[in-house]
Design an enzyme around this catalytic site. Structure first.
Site, PDB file in Angstrom:
ATOM      1  CB  THR A  41      -8.356  -0.899   2.284  1.00  0.00           C
ATOM      2  OG1 THR A  41      -9.407   0.053   2.466  1.00  0.00           O
ATOM      3  CG2 THR A  41      -7.670  -1.201   3.603  1.00  0.00           C
ATOM      4  CB  SER A  59      -8.025   0.198   7.718  1.00  0.00           C
ATOM      5  OG  SER A  59      -7.409   1.140   6.870  1.00  0.00           O
ATOM      6  CB  CYS A  82      -0.963  -0.011   1.194  1.00  0.00           C
ATOM      7  SG  CYS A  82      -0.212  -0.535   2.735  1.00  0.00           S
ATOM      8  NE  ARG A 115      -0.155  -0.249  11.219  1.00  0.00           N
ATOM      9  CZ  ARG A 115      -0.268  -0.707   9.978  1.00  0.00           C
ATOM     10  NH1 ARG A 115      -0.939  -0.028   9.079  1.00  0.00           N
ATOM     11  NH2 ARG A 115       0.308  -1.840   9.623  1.00  0.00           N
ATOM     12  CG  HIS A 126      -1.110   4.102   4.299  1.00  0.00           C
ATOM     13  ND1 HIS A 126      -1.891   3.809   5.387  1.00  0.00           N
ATOM     14  CD2 HIS A 126      -0.596   2.911   3.863  1.00  0.00           C
ATOM     15  CE1 HIS A 126      -1.872   2.503   5.597  1.00  0.00           C
ATOM     16  NE2 HIS A 126      -1.100   1.935   4.691  1.00  0.00           N
TER      17      HIS A 126
END
Ligand code: A2P
Length: 338
Positions: free
Chosen positions: A317, A176, A147, A232, A239
């Site tokens: 996601t 997530s 990602c 995180r 992000h």
């Protein structure tokens, strides 16, 4: 219509696949798989729908199949949202049955004959599908990157023409991305965790394969270096990346490159109007304001300043996982690999 399946349809990324494919104009959702624990049950009865979009009722009655190659043999394309250790073997078995696998899992990303593709950045690498066929695989495996790698590499694509040899990046990654256990865990509230397993290693290698040159038989890694610090943070989706890249050009040229960037193709259903959107405001992009731009498929960039330094942001996601994989499948279909 093309019949498609989802391996691991009940997880965080699996649910995003279900949402993107439930009413797709080209692809018909045919098979959903999950672990033995869920197999044989109705999708609606098993799934704990946690997305910020309504549950697609049309999918609720599908019965979950076990995650086997046999379960998806009638599909033309199968999307994989499995954990990497589970994905490794099953994706090969599925591809051996003549099915095309578009995988979000990391297990095959660095295989020499498997393309690691961001549709806008290296569509030519899909030529590795022919290499897989030449080597006797009936179907194929195509992967999309990690990602954070997607946000970084797509943001760098408009600057590729300037050339660069060194990229530094600090990530602030949503929870997530850690799967549903991550979202449920409030341990991270009021906190930052300065470690994400294997993430910095993936960011150091994957952009170099994606931006590498393809000669018809293999990919030569691009020569630049990426140094990443991954964190995180207590954000649900989206992000954010702070990026430094050694481009010695007037800032105005860099701004123009970001603002004028356009994808090398058009007309794919999941494609956003702008794959990269540039902001001039000093406090953009931000996750809550900008993660859903282009239905979650746009990477926003801004905070451009000398260095060259900038901020990039994308929905982890969607653009960073399921959406990237569906866009790859649409490109594969458009390029007639099916
Ligand atoms: P299930 O929901 O039945 O456990 P995770 O959220 O753990 O990353 O899992 C992602 C997806 O992969 C889920 O759909 C999950 O199904 C499925 N999955 C996890 N482990 C296995 C396994 N060993 N075999 C098949 N599917 C699995």
């Amino acid at each position: 219509m093309i019949n498609v399946g989802i391996l691991g349809a009940t997880g965080a990324v699996g649910q995003r696949f279900v949402h993107l494919l439930a009413d797709h104009p080209w692809f018909c959702l045919h098979t959903l798989t999950a672990s033995e624990r869920s197999a044989g049950k109705r999708y609606a009865d098993v799934v704990n729908w946690r997305l910020d979009v309504p549950f697609p009722e049309s999918v609720g009655d599908l019965t979950i199949s076990p995650t086997t190659a046999d379960a998806v043999k009638d599909c033309d394309i199968v999307f994989s949202a499995l954990p990497a250790d589970v994905a490794q073997g099953i994706e090969e078995e599925v591809a051996a049955k003549g099915v095309g696998v578009c995988s979000n899992a990391s297990s095959h990303r660095m295989d020499p004959d498997v393309p690691l593709v961001i549709a806008e950045v290296n569509p030519d690498h899909l030529g590795l599908i022919d290499v897989q066929h030449d080597r006797g695989r009936d179907g194929f495996i195509v992967t999309n990157p990690n990602c954070s790698t997607i946000m970084l590499t797509l943001a760098l694509e408009p600057l590729r023409k300037f050339g660069f040899s060194s990229v530094q990046v600090a990530t602030m990654q949503a929870i997530s991305g850690a799967g549903f256990n991550g979202v449920a865990a409030m341990d991270i509230y009021d906190n930052v965790v300065p470690f994400i397993r294997n993430e910095e290693e993936k960011m150091a290698t994957e952009p170099r394969k994606i931006m590498g040159s393809f000669d018809g038989s293999g990919v030569e890694m691009a020569p630049f270096l990426v140094s990443a610090c991954c964190n995180r943070v207590p954000v649900i989706d989206g992000h954010t990346l702070s990026v430094w890249v050694d481009i010695d050009r007037p800032l105005e040229e860099v701004r123009k490159a970001f603002s004028e960037y356009a994808a090398p193709f058009s007309g794919l259903p999941t494609q956003p109007a702008k794959s990269v959107e540039y902001f001039d405001q000093p406090d953009r992009p931000q996750p809550r304001l900008d993660r859903n731009r282009g239905r979650g498929m746009t990477v926003s960039v801004g905070r451009l300043r000398e260095g060259v330094r900038f901020t990039a942001l994308g929905h982890n996601t969607i653009r960073g996982a399921a959406g990237a994989s569906v866009l790859n499948a649409e490109l594969i279909y458009m390029k007639k690999y099916l």
